[in-house]
Design a protein around this motif. Sequence first.
Motif, mmCIF file in Angstrom:
data_model
loop_
_atom_site.group_PDB
_atom_site.id
_atom_site.type_symbol
_atom_site.label_atom_id
_atom_site.label_comp_id
_atom_site.label_asym_id
_atom_site.label_seq_id
_atom_site.Cartn_x
_atom_site.Cartn_y
_atom_site.Cartn_z
ATOM 1 N N SER A 251 -3.809 -12.748 -17.871
ATOM 2 C CA SER A 251 -2.774 -12.510 -18.852
ATOM 3 C C SER A 251 -0.735 -12.516 -18.166
ATOM 4 O O SER A 251 0.368 -12.359 -18.936
ATOM 5 N N GLY A 252 -1.476 -12.646 -16.755
ATOM 6 C CA GLY A 252 -0.250 -12.571 -16.079
ATOM 7 C C GLY A 252 -0.109 -14.076 -15.739
ATOM 8 O O GLY A 252 1.276 -13.750 -15.843
ATOM 9 N N PHE B 242 -12.288 -3.873 -25.902
ATOM 10 C CA PHE B 242 -11.585 -4.529 -25.470
ATOM 11 C C PHE B 242 -12.309 -4.144 -23.763
ATOM 12 O O PHE B 242 -11.237 -3.504 -22.799
ATOM 13 N N THR C 129 -13.229 -4.700 -20.176
ATOM 14 C CA THR C 129 -12.548 -5.849 -18.520
ATOM 15 C C THR C 129 -13.283 -6.442 -18.114
ATOM 16 O O THR C 129 -14.568 -6.472 -18.542
ATOM 17 N N ILE D 95 -14.227 -7.244 -15.035
ATOM 18 C CA ILE D 95 -14.397 -7.017 -13.451
ATOM 19 C C ILE D 95 -15.291 -5.516 -13.845
ATOM 20 O O ILE D 95 -14.800 -4.656 -14.519
HETATM 21 C C1 LIG Z 1 -14.461 -8.815 -27.217
HETATM 22 C C2 LIG Z 1 -13.834 -8.719 -26.740
HETATM 23 C C3 LIG Z 1 -12.417 -8.932 -27.118
HETATM 24 C C4 LIG Z 1 -10.996 -9.328 -26.588
HETATM 25 N N1 LIG Z 1 -10.482 -9.323 -27.432
HETATM 26 C C5 LIG Z 1 -8.413 -9.359 -26.501
HETATM 27 C C6 LIG Z 1 -7.755 -9.478 -27.411
HETATM 28 O O1 LIG Z 1 -7.186 -10.187 -27.863
HETATM 29 N N2 LIG Z 1 -6.794 -9.079 -26.507
HETATM 30 C C7 LIG Z 1 -6.063 -9.014 -25.424
HETATM 31 O O2 LIG Z 1 -5.500 -8.441 -25.115
HETATM 32 N N3 LIG Z 1 -7.342 -7.587 -24.719
HETATM 33 C C8 LIG Z 1 -8.851 -8.733 -25.243
HETATM 34 N N4 LIG Z 1 -10.381 -8.217 -24.942
HETATM 35 C C9 LIG Z 1 -9.118 -7.634 -23.615
HETATM 36 C C10 LIG Z 1 -9.340 -8.816 -22.641
HETATM 37 O O3 LIG Z 1 -11.001 -9.687 -23.099
HETATM 38 C C11 LIG Z 1 -9.571 -8.047 -20.877
HETATM 39 O O4 LIG Z 1 -8.384 -7.315 -21.219
HETATM 40 C C12 LIG Z 1 -9.093 -8.674 -20.407
HETATM 41 O O5 LIG Z 1 -9.777 -8.261 -18.553
HETATM 42 C C13 LIG Z 1 -7.807 -9.733 -19.145
HETATM 43 O O6 LIG Z 1 -7.860 -10.601 -18.531
HETATM 44 P P1 LIG Z 1 -6.911 -11.022 -17.392
HETATM 45 O O7 LIG Z 1 -7.002 -12.106 -16.860
HETATM 46 O O8 LIG Z 1 -5.130 -10.652 -17.801
HETATM 47 O O9 LIG Z 1 -6.833 -9.356 -16.689
HETATM 48 P P2 LIG Z 1 -8.197 -9.750 -14.994
HETATM 49 O O10 LIG Z 1 -7.726 -10.589 -13.841
HETATM 50 O O11 LIG Z 1 -9.437 -9.404 -16.305
HETATM 51 O O12 LIG Z 1 -7.905 -8.185 -14.913
HETATM 52 C C14 LIG Z 1 -7.085 -7.337 -13.949
HETATM 53 C C15 LIG Z 1 -6.166 -6.115 -13.567
HETATM 54 O O13 LIG Z 1 -5.887 -5.703 -15.237
HETATM 55 C C16 LIG Z 1 -6.125 -4.364 -15.838
HETATM 56 N N5 LIG Z 1 -7.324 -4.904 -16.590
HETATM 57 C C17 LIG Z 1 -7.058 -6.021 -17.512
HETATM 58 N N6 LIG Z 1 -7.119 -5.301 -18.459
HETATM 59 C C18 LIG Z 1 -7.444 -3.858 -18.682
HETATM 60 C C19 LIG Z 1 -8.355 -3.279 -19.988
HETATM 61 N N7 LIG Z 1 -8.808 -3.839 -21.470
HETATM 62 N N8 LIG Z 1 -7.950 -1.538 -19.479
HETATM 63 C C20 LIG Z 1 -7.183 -1.470 -18.609
HETATM 64 N N9 LIG Z 1 -7.024 -2.276 -17.653
HETATM 65 C C21 LIG Z 1 -7.272 -3.433 -17.660
HETATM 66 C C22 LIG Z 1 -7.520 -4.260 -15.026
HETATM 67 O O14 LIG Z 1 -7.317 -3.206 -13.345
HETATM 68 C C23 LIG Z 1 -7.921 -4.728 -14.155
HETATM 69 O O15 LIG Z 1 -8.894 -4.852 -13.090
HETATM 70 C C24 LIG Z 1 -11.332 -8.803 -24.996
HETATM 71 C C25 LIG Z 1 -12.168 -8.025 -24.887
HETATM 72 C C26 LIG Z 1 -13.186 -8.217 -25.558
HETATM 73 C C27 LIG Z 1 -14.512 -8.138 -24.482
#
Ligand SMILES: Cc1cc2nc3c(=O)[nH]c(=O)nc-3n(C[C@H](O)[C@H](O)[C@H](O)COP(=O)(O)OP(=O)(O)OC[C@H]3O[C@@H](n4cnc5c(N)ncnc54)[C@H](O)[C@@H]3O)c2cc1C
Length: 350
Positions: free
Chosen positions: A181-182, A343, A345, A347
């Motif tokens: 997402s970053g 949803f 994470t 990690i």
């Molecule tokens: C079945 C399923 C469906 C999903 N659908 C969606 C969707 O439609 N839209 C969406 O935005 N997300 C969704 N998610 C959640 C998404 O997959 C995670 O939030 C994901 O880890 C975000 O990835 P990232 O690379 O941006 O962050 P990462 O690099 O994985 O995380 C970095 C840091 O950001 C913070 N962080 C990340 N996600 C979260 C969170 N959810 N809550 C609190 N802190 C967090 C934590 O501190 C984490 O250590 C879904 C998850 C699942 C299991």
Amino acid sequence: MGDTHRIRFEPVELEIEAAEDETILDAAFRQGVSLMHGCREGQCSACKSFLLDGDIQMDRYSTFALADYESEEGYVLLCKSHAYSDCEIELINFDEDELRNAVPLQQLRTRIIGLTHLTHDIVSLEVELIEPAAYVFKPGQYSDVLIPGTEEHRSFSMATTPTESARVQFLIKRYPGGRFSGLLGGGLGIGDELRLRGPYGSFTLKKDSERDIVCIGGGAGMAPILSLLRHLVEIGSSRRVHYYYGARTAADLFYVDEIRELGSTLPGFVFLPALSEQTTADWAEIGVADGDFGFVTDVVDRREPDLSEAEIYLCGPPPMVDAALALLDGKGVARERIHFDKFTTTIPQT
Ligand SMILES: Cc1cc2nc3c(=O)[nH]c(=O)nc-3n(C[C@H](O)[C@H](O)[C@H](O)COP(=O)(O)OP(=O)(O)OC[C@H]3O[C@@H](n4cnc5c(N)ncnc54)[C@H](O)[C@@H]3O)c2cc1C
Ligand code: FES
């Protein structure tokens, strides 16, 4: 592949083969069987089942999904389980129709065609398919999106429906430093390619049900619920839908106009935002008929005295989903009528 073993599922009398180096959930997918699942990462407990007989070893998982005492009693998470002998497993949650009618997994090349910031932290990401030309999935399912330049993926739910099979929309919450997402703050742009794998997930409408639907969502949990709503409108559904959406403040609300528009064709549709960090609001200015204050689960508790016959769809951050599951349990809603995606994470949190 290591040795393979026969896995028999009760009470559905279904058998698959699983190699030692694949999870039982993946082995089932490979053979066209969709077992109940959510995160596929040992964090949500949607795939929790009971080992009746056999030798299973599990990869690392969160004790939020499976407590130590449960694992000692014989419960397992199928998304983390490897079979080292023939096994007999009792499924706790299953849908006979889903089990045998899984949509085959697809690998897709896509190109970004839209990146829109909807609130300070929610982005709409739209992609068009390059190959194959169409994506087959069920409304409410999710995809694994590969982080460009890595072999890592993140899970995001489709907000669109399969009717629009060549264009897919995701609603993504941005976390500063989030690996995927970053990138939505400038690292990725229009025209960039993204690889997807899917569909996954059991958060789908139950075929042939005419029950009233209550959706409870928060944050980016809007995505799969929007897919369900768009689908209900497409098929001209006559099911009554109440949609409760939790947000911190009015500034965190988005797509209010589209939801009102979708709801205008669904009988008895109610969209009710619950604001947890605001105590007054001009609902007419926001564009909704009504709203409430407090955590979304407390608002549902106050406004839905009898949910015993409804079908519930829950989606969003894990604490919200856990609070809603406890509420619904207290209200006597049968477990098989509650469908949820936490949803989580990627990690591990423990
Ligand atoms: C079945 C399923 C469906 C999903 N659908 C969606 C969707 O439609 N839209 C969406 O935005 N997300 C969704 N998610 C959640 C998404 O997959 C995670 O939030 C994901 O880890 C975000 O990835 P990232 O690379 O941006 O962050 P990462 O690099 O994985 O995380 C970095 C840091 O950001 C913070 N962080 C990340 N996600 C979260 C969170 N959810 N809550 C609190 N802190 C967090 C934590 O501190 C984490 O250590 C879904 C998850 C699942 C299991
Ligand atoms: S814990 Fe197995 S699917 Fe989430």
